[in-house]
Write an enzyme that holds these catalytic residues in place. Structure first.
Site, short mmCIF file in Angstrom:
data_model
loop_
_atom_site.label_atom_id
_atom_site.label_comp_id
_atom_site.label_asym_id
_atom_site.label_seq_id
_atom_site.Cartn_x
_atom_site.Cartn_y
_atom_site.Cartn_z
N PHE A 74 0.91 12.79 -6.52
CA PHE A 74 1.17 14.12 -6.89
C PHE A 74 0.89 14.52 -8.88
N ILE A 75 1.91 13.92 -9.47
CA ILE A 75 1.84 14.44 -10.72
C ILE A 75 1.30 14.40 -11.89
N ASN B 154 6.96 21.53 -4.91
CA ASN B 154 5.73 21.39 -6.18
C ASN B 154 5.37 22.17 -6.91
N THR C 142 4.97 1.86 7.98
CA THR C 142 5.20 0.38 7.55
C THR C 142 6.12 -0.18 6.80
N LYS C 143 6.40 0.84 5.68
CA LYS C 143 7.57 0.48 5.41
C LYS C 143 8.67 0.58 6.31
N GLU D 227 1.15 -1.35 0.10
CA GLU D 227 -0.13 0.05 0.09
C GLU D 227 1.28 1.32 0.13
N HIS E 11 2.59 16.40 7.07
CA HIS E 11 3.31 16.83 5.91
C HIS E 11 5.20 16.49 6.02
N TYR F 277 1.99 5.17 6.00
CA TYR F 277 2.32 4.46 4.88
C TYR F 277 4.27 4.25 5.22
N THR G 165 11.64 3.07 0.11
CA THR G 165 11.05 4.70 0.34
C THR G 165 12.34 5.25 0.77
N ASP G 166 12.90 6.60 0.40
CA ASP G 166 13.69 7.11 1.26
C ASP G 166 12.59 8.12 2.47
N GLU G 167 11.40 7.83 2.65
CA GLU G 167 10.44 7.95 3.51
C GLU G 167 10.69 7.42 4.71
N GLN H 225 -1.86 15.97 -11.35
CA GLN H 225 -2.06 17.33 -11.74
C GLN H 225 -2.84 17.77 -13.16
P1 NAD Z 1 1.46 1.26 -6.51
O1 NAD Z 1 0.08 1.56 -5.25
O2 NAD Z 1 1.65 2.35 -7.74
O3 NAD Z 1 1.72 -0.31 -6.56
C1 NAD Z 1 1.55 -1.66 -5.60
C2 NAD Z 1 0.68 -2.47 -6.30
O4 NAD Z 1 1.28 -3.52 -5.43
C3 NAD Z 1 -0.08 -2.86 -7.00
O5 NAD Z 1 -0.33 -3.60 -7.89
C4 NAD Z 1 -1.42 -3.22 -6.01
O6 NAD Z 1 -2.41 -4.15 -6.64
C5 NAD Z 1 -0.33 -5.05 -5.51
N1 NAD Z 1 -0.90 -4.91 -3.77
C6 NAD Z 1 -0.76 -4.17 -2.93
N2 NAD Z 1 -1.15 -5.04 -1.53
C7 NAD Z 1 -1.01 -6.56 -2.35
C8 NAD Z 1 -1.01 -6.96 -1.41
N3 NAD Z 1 -1.73 -7.25 -0.33
N4 NAD Z 1 -0.70 -8.65 -2.11
C9 NAD Z 1 0.05 -8.74 -3.81
N5 NAD Z 1 -0.62 -7.22 -4.05
C10 NAD Z 1 -0.48 -5.64 -3.36
O7 NAD Z 1 2.28 1.10 -5.68
P2 NAD Z 1 4.11 2.41 -6.39
O8 NAD Z 1 4.55 3.19 -6.23
O9 NAD Z 1 4.59 1.23 -7.95
O10 NAD Z 1 5.19 1.33 -5.65
C11 NAD Z 1 6.11 -0.14 -5.06
C12 NAD Z 1 6.79 0.34 -3.95
O11 NAD Z 1 7.83 1.35 -4.80
C13 NAD Z 1 6.43 0.46 -3.38
O12 NAD Z 1 6.48 -0.68 -2.26
C14 NAD Z 1 6.60 1.77 -2.64
O13 NAD Z 1 7.53 2.23 -1.00
C15 NAD Z 1 7.58 1.51 -3.31
N6 NAD Z 1 8.45 3.59 -3.67
C16 NAD Z 1 7.86 3.81 -4.17
C17 NAD Z 1 7.57 5.24 -5.05
C18 NAD Z 1 7.30 5.92 -5.30
O14 NAD Z 1 7.56 7.50 -5.73
N7 NAD Z 1 5.90 5.89 -5.90
C19 NAD Z 1 9.27 5.50 -3.91
C20 NAD Z 1 10.06 4.75 -3.44
C21 NAD Z 1 10.29 3.24 -3.22
O1 DAU Z 2 10.02 9.60 -1.80
C1 DAU Z 2 9.11 8.00 -1.82
C2 DAU Z 2 7.49 8.36 -1.90
O2 DAU Z 2 6.93 8.86 -2.82
C3 DAU Z 2 7.29 6.75 -1.89
O3 DAU Z 2 6.87 5.84 -0.63
C4 DAU Z 2 5.47 6.62 -1.61
O4 DAU Z 2 4.84 5.69 -2.33
C5 DAU Z 2 4.81 7.75 -3.15
O5 DAU Z 2 3.70 7.36 -2.88
C6 DAU Z 2 5.65 9.47 -2.52
O6 DAU Z 2 4.96 10.07 -1.61
P1 DAU Z 2 4.65 11.51 -1.66
O7 DAU Z 2 3.58 11.48 -0.40
O8 DAU Z 2 5.80 12.18 -1.71
O9 DAU Z 2 3.98 11.42 -2.94
P2 DAU Z 2 1.98 12.16 -3.51
O10 DAU Z 2 2.67 12.14 -4.57
O11 DAU Z 2 1.41 11.85 -2.73
O12 DAU Z 2 2.43 13.90 -2.87
C7 DAU Z 2 4.54 14.43 -4.13
C8 DAU Z 2 4.24 15.84 -3.34
O13 DAU Z 2 3.04 16.20 -2.94
C9 DAU Z 2 3.86 15.95 -1.58
O14 DAU Z 2 4.76 17.03 -0.67
C10 DAU Z 2 2.13 15.63 -1.56
C11 DAU Z 2 1.64 17.56 -2.32
N1 DAU Z 2 0.49 16.61 -3.04
C12 DAU Z 2 0.08 15.47 -3.06
C13 DAU Z 2 -1.27 15.18 -4.05
C14 DAU Z 2 -1.59 13.97 -4.46
C15 DAU Z 2 -0.09 17.95 -3.32
O15 DAU Z 2 0.31 19.10 -3.60
N2 DAU Z 2 -1.43 17.87 -4.31
C16 DAU Z 2 -2.02 16.96 -4.75
O16 DAU Z 2 -2.73 16.52 -5.16
#
Ligand code: NAD
Ligand code: DAU
Length: 336
Positions: A189-190, A248, A152-153, A82, A275, A149, A122-124, A193
């Protein structure tokens, strides 16, 4: 020799890009995806490669299923999670179940079958930085997660580290910054928008819009993941980032400009509780020790290509758009 790879979360944003790119770059790899197909997945993403990738719909917390799949694989690349902070603030339960119990379930199967494991994180996990702080996150930065989030990561990373130390599993961990690119869910976010502007809705900025994220193209992230799998040291953690810090507001103004709209045609909305202010990755270790380099060095060009992708793939995102915006509207008010 063929390597059998199990990709968890391979129907989500980063996992699906990993699958599609690996099919092109690694003809020696046989791919199987385990994905629960939650709201975040879009099975359409993999439909064009259905004859080359087996998609198993299932839960990473289903111990019997996971054991069967892991027994039949050489490498697990674990993306499933998640992943959205805003959802974790509304209801953390699925985050605890998938990110912690799901990762635990995979680790136990990997331990039994002695299978190589790469954990995507994640860097979070490091918390956040002040805007004017010259520091960036390194592998030595103490964990200090802020949200359900990210906590749990962080917990899942610590499980992996403990399983390496206590049970000698062959695992590596990567912590990456914010990804952008095609196939990202429009709650994020991206893409939110971009699709707002394409739908005639004004972009929405949380708080004062000055929070900073360190953007990396999803292909650069996935290339780094393969670099770590191929050359990383077992038990070690590598940070992945491409020196892409942008606030942002600047991201929104660039999207508006690239789409031919006035740069101030956006709204400020209620801020996200807790935030994180700024993320910034120092990826020196990955670059110096393993020789990885990002290819996408021009964020504006990468953003422009991403806009083109969403413009050309309305069938992929439009069906879910109204529901995503209705969900946000229920909790966020326009403030300026
Ligand atoms: P996403 O939400 O787009 O995709 C997550 C996928 O996992 C989905 O296809 C979902 O169906 C599946 N999933 C969720 N719960 C599941 C379960 N219980 N069993 C099997 N599948 C399940 O996420 P994302 O943005 O592609 O992120 C992927 C990974 O990368 C995550 O571990 C996230 O923490 C990490 N990550 C994301 C970012 C980012 O910017 N998006 C950055 C750094 C790390
Ligand atoms: O840093 C890595 C993380 O980046 C990943 O681990 C997460 O899975 C991924 O969702 C992302 O987390 P953020 O919380 O940084 O991403 P999000 O796209 O939700 O938001 C990016 C920034 O934009 C954050 O500062 C919140 C802001 N935001 C977000 C939304 C959805 C807005 O200002 N407006 C918005 O509508």
């Amino acid at each position: 020799m063929t390597t059998r790879v199990l990709v968890t979360g391979g129907a989500g944003f980063i996992g699906a890009n990993f699958v599609l790119r690996t099919l092109v770059t690694r003809p020696d790899v046989q791919l199987r995806v385990l994905d629960k197909l939650t709201y975040a997945a879009n099975p359409e993403t993999l439909s064009a490669v259905a004859d080359r990738v087996e998609l198993v719909q299932g839960d990473i917390a289903d111990a019997e299923l996971v054991d069967r799949l892991v027994a039949d694989t050489d490498l697990v690349v674990h993306f499933a999670a998640e992943s959205h902070n805003d959802n974790s603030l509304a209801d953390p339960s699925a985050f605890v179940q998938t990110n912690l119990v799901g990762t635990y379930t995979l680790l136990e199967a990997v331990r039994r079958h002695r299978v190589r494991f790469h954990h995507i994180s994640t860097d979070e996990v490091y918390g956040d930085l002040e805007l004017d702080d010259p520091a960036r996150f390194t592998e030595q930065t103490p964990y200090n997660p802020s949200s359900p989030y990210s906590s749990t990561k962080a917990g899942s990373d610590l499980l992996v580290r403990a399983w390496v130390r206590s049970f000698d599993i062959a695992a590596t961990i990567s912590n990456c910054s914010n990804n952008y690119g095609p196939y990202q869910h429009i709650e994020k976010f991206i893409p939110r928008q971009i699709t707002n502007v394409l739908s005639g809705i004004r972009p929405k900025l949380y708080g004062d819009g000055r929070n900073v994220r360190d953007w990396i193209h999803v292909d650069d992230h996935n290339d780094a993941v393969w670099t770590i799998i191929d050359h990383g040291t077992i038990g070690e953690t590598y940070l992945i980032g491409a020196d892409g810090e942008v606030d942002n507001r600047t991201v929104v103004e660039t999207i508006l400009e690239l789409l031919g709209r006035p740069a101030d045609a956006f709204d400020f909305v209620t801020d996200r509780p807790g935030h994180d202010r700024r993320y910034a990755i120092d990826s020196t270790r990955l670059r110096d020790e393993l020789g990885w380099r990002p290819n996408y060095l021009d964020f504006r060009a990468g953003l422009s290509a991403t806009i083109d992708w969403y413009r050309g793939h309305t069938d992929w995102w439009q069906p879910g758009k109204a529901a995503v915006e209705a969900g946000y509207a229920a909790t966020q008010q326009i403030t300026g």
